[in-house]
Design a protein around this motif. Structure first.
Motif, PDB file in Angstrom:
ATOM      1  N   GLY A 144     -24.715  15.386 -13.911  1.00  0.00           N
ATOM      2  CA  GLY A 144     -24.265  14.427 -14.910  1.00  0.00           C
ATOM      3  C   GLY A 144     -25.197  14.359 -16.109  1.00  0.00           C
ATOM      4  N   GLY A 145     -26.503  14.279 -15.850  1.00  0.00           N
ATOM      5  CA  GLY A 145     -27.452  14.243 -16.949  1.00  0.00           C
ATOM      6  C   GLY A 145     -27.459  15.533 -17.748  1.00  0.00           C
ATOM      7  N   ALA A 146     -27.380  16.652 -17.049  1.00  0.00           N
ATOM      8  CA  ALA A 146     -27.392  17.947 -17.739  1.00  0.00           C
ATOM      9  C   ALA A 146     -26.126  18.155 -18.558  1.00  0.00           C
ATOM     10  CB  ALA A 146     -27.550  19.068 -16.718  1.00  0.00           C
ATOM     11  N   ARG A 147     -24.978  17.667 -18.059  1.00  0.00           N
ATOM     12  CA  ARG A 147     -23.725  17.802 -18.815  1.00  0.00           C
ATOM     13  C   ARG A 147     -23.795  17.027 -20.123  1.00  0.00           C
ATOM     14  NH1 ARG A 147     -21.378  22.338 -17.456  1.00  0.00           N
ATOM     15  NH2 ARG A 147     -20.737  22.439 -15.274  1.00  0.00           N
ATOM     16  N   PHE A 148     -24.382  15.838 -20.069  1.00  0.00           N
ATOM     17  CA  PHE A 148     -24.482  15.068 -21.307  1.00  0.00           C
ATOM     18  C   PHE A 148     -25.394  15.769 -22.304  1.00  0.00           C
ATOM     19  CE2 PHE A 148     -26.472  11.948 -24.070  1.00  0.00           C
ATOM     20  CZ  PHE A 148     -25.336  11.397 -24.656  1.00  0.00           C
ATOM     21  N   LEU A 149     -26.550  16.250 -21.844  1.00  0.00           N
ATOM     22  CA  LEU A 149     -27.445  16.968 -22.744  1.00  0.00           C
ATOM     23  C   LEU A 149     -26.763  18.213 -23.305  1.00  0.00           C
ATOM     24  CD1 LEU A 149     -30.837  16.767 -20.797  1.00  0.00           C
ATOM     25  CD2 LEU A 149     -30.123  15.410 -22.761  1.00  0.00           C
TER      26      LEU A 149
END
Length: 530
Positions: A144-149
Motif C-alpha cells: 500500500g505504501g509503495a503503491r502510493f509512492l
C-alpha cells in the motif's frame, strides 16, 4: 512535484521521526522498556499509537479502494471498528489485559496467554503463528505504501518498496516500543489532518455532500455487468443479500476485520504500556475520534471517486485504475489535490504505512525473541545474545519475508491479506483471550485446543474453500480437478464465520472435561491489583 520542495519536506519529516526514535532509544534501558515501553505511556499517546497501528495504508489504500469497488456498504466496518475496535477493545478487554499482564509479569501477547494457562506450548504456538503468518499482513502494508509512492512520485514500484522497507527497518530496530509509540502519536496527528482535508476536498470535487451522494446513486446503471451478476446494486446500496459480493463485504471485510481487531497482538500490546488500568478509559474518546476520521473518510472517498472519474474521464474508478483497486485511492488523490497539498498527503499515507509497519515488525521481533527463543530455551545456544538482540534479529527476518511476499503477491491483494490476518487472529486467539480474562475455570488443554483448532480450521478454509485464496494456492485444483472443495456460498464465506464458533466450542468442551487450574495461580492472576 518539485524535487527541491519534496526533498525539504521529507528531510523535515525524517528529522522529526529520528528525534522521536532517539528519544525512545534514550529512555530504553531494559527489556521491559523495549517490549512494553516501560509501562509508563500517557493514555493519549497510547490511544493515538493504537489508532496509528490499526489504521494503515491497508485501510486507506486497500479498503478505500475496495469501497471504490463495492460502495458505501463498507461503512458498516467503520461502525464496527469504533464500537468493537475501540469501545469494547478498550473498556472490556484492554483494562483486564493491562492488569493481567502486570500480575503475571508478561510483556507479549503470547506470553500472557501462555502464563495465564501455564502452558509453554501455547506461548510457543501463538508466537509461531505471529512470526510465520503476520508477514502476509506486513507485506500488504508495504504494498500500500509503495503503491502510493509509485503514483504520487512517478517512482518505480520496486524502488519505492525497498526505500520504505529500509526506512521502517532502521527505525523499528533502533527505538523499541517506546520509540515506536512516540512516532506513532506524531504519525496519527499527521494522518488525522491529511484525512480530514481529503474528505473536504472530495466533497468539493463532486459538488458537495447532497449532490455527491445523489450523483453517485444515479450511476448504478454504470456498474459492470459482471459485478451486477454477483450482487452489486450500486455504490450507495447494499449488495443483494446472499450474493457473492454480499458475503465478501459482510463476512470477510466487515466481520473479519471488525471482530478480528480484538485479538490483534500488535494492538493488545498497547494496553500493556500505560501506567495504570484506569488510564485506558481516558483513551477511549481520542481513539474513537481518530478511527472515525480514518476509516470513515476512506470508505466515503472510495465510492465518491467513481462520480469524480465519471464526470471528468467518463469511466468508473475500477476502469481508471485498470482493474487494480489498490490504485484507486492513489490515482484519485493525485488528481484532486493541489500540488502543494500532495506533499502533506504523501506524508499522511507514509505515516499510515510506517506506523503500522513498525508496530507489526516490533511484535514479530518480540514473538521471535520472547515467545520462541526464550520459551524454547534456544537463547542458551548463544548466551551473549540478550532478548533485545534476538528481537532485532526477528525484526530483520520478518521484514525480509514481507518484502519477498510484496514482490510475489498479486495485484489488488491489500484488503484480502488484511482480512486474512485479522480472521486468523480472531479464530485462533479471541476465544482463548476472552476465557483468559473472564473465565477462571478455562483450562490449559482447552486454551491450547481452541487456539490450534481455530487456526487450523481457518487456514484450511482459505486453502480449500474460499475461492480467491484457494485458486491462488491451487491445492484443490491439483488434487480434485476443481477450484474449491465445496460450491457457493462456501466459496465466498470467510473462514472466520465457522472457525471462530468452532474454536469457542472446543475451548468450552475441553475445559469442562480437563483438570482445572490451581487455586493459587488463579488468585495470583486475578486478585492482584496492578
Amino acid at each position: 512535484m518539485n524535487i527541491t520542495t519534496l526533498t525539504i519536506v521529507i528531510l523535515i519529516y525524517l528529522a522529526i521521526m529520528t528525534g522521536l526514535m532517539a528519544l525512545g532509544y534514550k529512555k530504553t534501558k531494559t527489556d521491559a522498556d523495549y517490549m512494553v515501553a516501560g509501562r509508563s505511556m500517557h493514555p493519549w499517546v497510547m490511544a493515538l499509537s493504537y489508532g496509528a497501528a490499526f489504521i494503515s495504508t491497508s485501510a486507506i489504500i486497500g479498503f478505500g479502494g475496495a469501497a471504490g469497488l463495492f460502495g458505501f456498504s463498507l461503512l458498516w466496518l467503520t461502525v464496527l471498528t469504533i464500537f468493537v475496535g475501540i469501545f469494547i477493545a478498550f473498556a472490556v478487554f484492554g483494562v483486564r489485559i493491562r492488569r493481567m499482564s502486570c500480575n503475571l509479569n508478561c510483556d507479549t501477547f503470547p506470553s500472557m496467554l501462555g502464563t495465564r494457562f501455564q502452558s509453554k506450548g501455547l506461548t510457543a504456538y501463538a508466537g509461531l503463528l505471529i512470526f510465520l503468518l503476520m508477514p502476509a499482513y506486513t507485506s500488504a502494508i508495504l504494498i500500500g505504501g509503495a503503491r502510493f509512492l509509485q503514483d504520487a512520485l512517478a517512482m518505480p514500484f520496486n524502488i519505492s518498496l525497498l526505500i520504505l522497507a529500509v526506512l521502517v527497518g532502521i527505525y523499528v530496530v533502533s527505538g523499541g516500543l517506546r520509540g515506536v509509540m512516540y512516532t506513532d502519536a506524531f504519525f496519527a496527528v499527521v494522518m488525522l489532518i491529511g484525512m480530514a482535508a481529503l474528505l473536504l476536498s472530495t466533497y468539493n470535487a463532486v459538488g458537495g455532500i447532497i449532490p455527491g451522494h445523489t450523483g453517485l446513486s444515479a450511476l448504478a446503471s454504470m456498474v459492470p455487468e459482471a459485478l451486477t451478476e454477483q450482487g452489486h446494486r450500486g455504490w450507495t446500496a447494499m449488495p443483494a443479500v446472499g450474493s457473492s459480493i454480499w458475503w465478501t463485504v459482510i463476512s470477510t471485510m466487515v466481520l473479519g476485520v471488525g471482530i478480528g481487531v480484538l485479538a490483534q497482538p500488535q494492538l493488545t500490546m498497547r494496553f500493556m504500556t500505560v501506567k495504570q488500568p484506569k488510564s485506558i478509559y481516558q483513551a477511549i474518546l481520542v481513539g474513537g475520534i481518530f478511527i472515525f476520521f480514518m476509516t470513515g473518510t476512506a470508505f466515503i472517498v472510495g465510492p465518491l471517486s467513481n462520480l469524480y472519474f465519471v464526470q471528468n474521464q467518463g469511466q468508473i474508478a475500477l476502469q481508471v485504475a485498470e482493474g487494480n483497486m489498490d490504485r484507486i485511492i492513489p490515482i484519485f488523490v493525485s488528481q484532486i489535490m493541489p500540488n502543494w497539498f500532495l506533499y502533506f498527503f504523501m506524508l499522511s499515507l507514509l505515516s499510515a504505512a510506517v506506523s503500522t509497519l513498525v508496530s507489526l515488525l516490533h511484535v514479530q521481533g518480540a514473538a521471535f525473541a520472547r515467545d520462541l527463543v526464550d520459551t524454547l530455551g534456544a537463547g542458551k545456544l548463544v548466551p551473549q545474545f540478550g532478548t533485545r538482540h534476538w528481537a532485532k534479529a526477528g525484526v530483520l527476518v520478518s521484514l525480509l519475508a514481507a518484502v519477498v511476499l510484496a514482490y510475489v503477491l498479486p495485484a489488488g491483494v491489500i484488503a484480502r491479506a488484511t482480512a486474512f490476518w485479522f480472521g486468523i487472529c480472531a479464530a485462533a486467539f479471541l476465544p482463548t483471550l476472552t476465557a483468559a480474562l473472564y473465565w477462571p475455570a478455562a483450562t490449559k488443554a482447552g486454551a491450547l485446543a481452541s487456539t490450534i483448532s481455530g487456526s487450523l480450521i481457518s487456514g484450511l478454509g482459505y486453502v480449500l474453500l474460499k475461492e480467491q485464496e484457494a485458486v491462488a494456492i491451487g491445492l484443490v485444483s491439483r488434487l480434485f480437478d476443481r477450484a474449491t472443495l465445496l460450491p457457493f456460498p462456501w466459496t465466498h464465506i470467510d473462514p472466520l464465520i465457522y472457525a471462530l464458533p468452532i474454536s469457542a466450542v472446543v475451548l468450552v468442551v475441553v475445559s469442562l472435561v480437563t483438570q482445572k487450574p490451581a487455586a493459587q495461580h488463579l488468585k495470583d492472576t486475578f486478585d492482584k491489583v496492578a
